[in-house]
Design a protein around this motif. Structure first.
Motif, PDB file in Angstrom:
ATOM      1  N   THR A 187       0.908  -1.268  -0.096  1.00 21.93           N
ATOM      2  CA  THR A 187       0.151  -0.037   0.035  1.00 21.93           C
ATOM      3  C   THR A 187       0.968   1.126   0.016  1.00 21.93           C
ATOM      4  O   THR A 187       2.224   1.077   0.026  1.00 21.93           O
ATOM      5  N   VAL A 188       0.433   2.415   0.006  1.00 22.10           N
ATOM      6  CA  VAL A 188       0.762   3.548  -0.030  1.00 22.10           C
ATOM      7  C   VAL A 188       0.271   4.545   0.961  1.00 22.10           C
ATOM      8  O   VAL A 188      -1.009   4.626   1.340  1.00 22.10           O
ATOM      9  N   ILE A 189       1.125   5.035   2.070  1.00 23.12           N
ATOM     10  CA  ILE A 189       0.786   6.000   3.028  1.00 23.12           C
ATOM     11  C   ILE A 189       1.567   7.182   2.883  1.00 23.12           C
ATOM     12  O   ILE A 189       2.498   7.489   2.264  1.00 23.12           O
ATOM     13  N   ASP A 190       0.744   8.275   3.679  1.00 22.91           N
ATOM     14  CA  ASP A 190       1.718   9.523   3.729  1.00 22.91           C
ATOM     15  C   ASP A 190       2.721   9.461   4.783  1.00 22.91           C
ATOM     16  O   ASP A 190       2.802   8.479   5.743  1.00 22.91           O
ATOM     17  N   GLU A 191       4.096   9.852   4.173  1.00 27.19           N
ATOM     18  CA  GLU A 191       5.254   9.792   4.924  1.00 27.19           C
ATOM     19  C   GLU A 191       5.091   9.973   6.371  1.00 27.19           C
ATOM     20  O   GLU A 191       5.828   9.092   7.233  1.00 27.19           O
ATOM     21  N   GLY A 192       4.716  11.032   6.652  1.00 29.81           N
ATOM     22  CA  GLY A 192       4.425  11.591   8.176  1.00 29.81           C
ATOM     23  C   GLY A 192       3.675  10.387   8.970  1.00 29.81           C
ATOM     24  O   GLY A 192       3.767  10.487  10.135  1.00 29.81           O
ATOM     25  N   ALA A 193       2.979   9.709   8.420  1.00 31.20           N
ATOM     26  CA  ALA A 193       1.945   8.736   9.215  1.00 31.20           C
ATOM     27  C   ALA A 193       2.683   7.320   9.383  1.00 31.20           C
ATOM     28  O   ALA A 193       2.504   6.644  10.303  1.00 31.20           O
ATOM     29  N   ALA A 194       4.089   7.135   8.809  1.00 36.23           N
ATOM     30  CA  ALA A 194       4.868   5.970   8.871  1.00 36.23           C
ATOM     31  C   ALA A 194       5.131   5.820  10.347  1.00 36.23           C
ATOM     32  O   ALA A 194       5.233   4.577  10.937  1.00 36.23           O
ATOM     33  N   TRP A 195       5.495   6.815  11.008  1.00 41.98           N
ATOM     34  CA  TRP A 195       6.192   6.625  12.425  1.00 41.98           C
ATOM     35  C   TRP A 195       4.975   6.354  13.441  1.00 41.98           C
ATOM     36  O   TRP A 195       5.419   5.401  14.352  1.00 41.98           O
ATOM     37  N   ASP A 196       3.569   6.474  12.972  1.00 43.19           N
ATOM     38  CA  ASP A 196       2.736   5.877  13.825  1.00 43.19           C
ATOM     39  C   ASP A 196       2.343   4.591  13.541  1.00 43.19           C
ATOM     40  O   ASP A 196       1.972   3.573  14.207  1.00 43.19           O
TER      41      ASP A 196
END
Length: 289
Positions: free
Chosen positions: A257-266
């Motif tokens: 999948t693809v996610i916002d880079e800033g969301a990866a931390w959480d």
């Protein structure tokens, strides 16, 4: 068949060249030339001020170019809008042309400026704005450094801003937004009617949009047991829907999948808690929707 593309010279230049490079079409320039070559031998670029871009596109001197919606309206010229490309000098947002006055000015709204001087680079749009309100003002063209004009050289200004910080630094107060603007890829009508040129221009738009969609996003790959899939999917803020495929072990699935880079931390620690394994985060060059 050569395609001539205009790249905005000035504040948008570096952001545009970076976008072209991320789209897979780096433009090679040197400091003394207004011309640029690209990795595609059929595409040449020319650096042109954004304020003049619509004129040269409309005249056919160049086939297509990138400029602001504001300068297209200001020019009053007829060009083909191929694609919106929402990026600016510092951000991926739109910019605003705002009406501003000194902090200590008694003016509270546009109507209070009747009979006053307003300085701006966006003369036609500003005149139309005040005419729509039935307010008579004297609109003067500003050659630059517009923020320093009030109160000695003008009573108010109409100036472009991304964040408003420059206006605040010059002790100016925003009254109203005159126009919102963003970068657009525009084309000459005749060029866009040519099948081969249109294909090239549309492909350029597709790749530039793909590069923009990929910015600030990352891809995620992971493995998960079938019985834990629901818990994993509940964690993922998917761009559309994740891709799920079987591994050689039928009890396991691969999720992409693809996610916002800033969301990866959480998200990544929560995926681990949901029993995902082999989690891989990877950068993206383009996302074509």
């Amino acid at each position: 068949m050569k395609l001539r593309i205009g790249i905005p010279k000035g504040s948008l230049q570096e952001a545009t060249l970076d976008l072209f490079a991320r789209a897979g079409l780096p433009a090679y320039t040197n400091g003394r030339s207004y011309f640029a070559t690209t990795a595609d031998p059929d595409i040449d670029c020319m650096l042109i001020r954004a304020q003049e871009m619509a004129r040269y596109v409309e005249h056919g001197a160049i086939d297509a170019g990138l400029t602001g919606h504001d300068w297209i309206i200001e020019s009053g010229l007829k060009v083909v809008k191929v694609s919106d490309l929402i990026y600016a000098k510092r951000s991926r947002g739109k910019v605003r042309w705002v009406l501003a006055v000194p902090d200590n000015s008694p003016v509270q709204r546009a109507e209070d400026l009747a009979g006053c001087i307003v300085a701006t680079e966006l003369v036609k749009v500003t005149r139309d704005y005040f005419q729509s309100k039935g307010v008579e003002v004297r609109v003067e063209f500003s050659w630059g450094a517009t923020e320093v004009k009030p109160p000695m050289l003008a009573d108010a200004i109409v100036e472009v801003t991304e964040t408003g910080s420059s206006l605040k630094a010059n002790r100016l107060r925003i009254l109203e937004t005159v126009l919102e603007s963003n970068t657009q890829l525009i084309a000459n009508k005749s060029s866009y009617s040519d099948r081969e040129k249109r294909r090239k221009i549309d492909n350029l738009a597709l790749m530039l949009q793909g590069a923009m969609e990929a910015q600030d996003r990352v891809g995620l790959m992971l493995n998960v047991r079938k019985e834990d899939l629901t818990a994993v999917l509940a964690v993922l803020p998917a761009l559309q829907k994740p891709t799920i495929s079987h591994l050689s072990d039928q009890d396991w699935l691969a999720v992409n999948t693809v996610i916002d880079e800033g969301a990866a931390w959480d998200v990544i620690p929560r995926l681990k808690e949901a029993k995902a394994e082999g989690i891989v985060e990877y950068p993206l060059n383009k996302v074509v929707l």
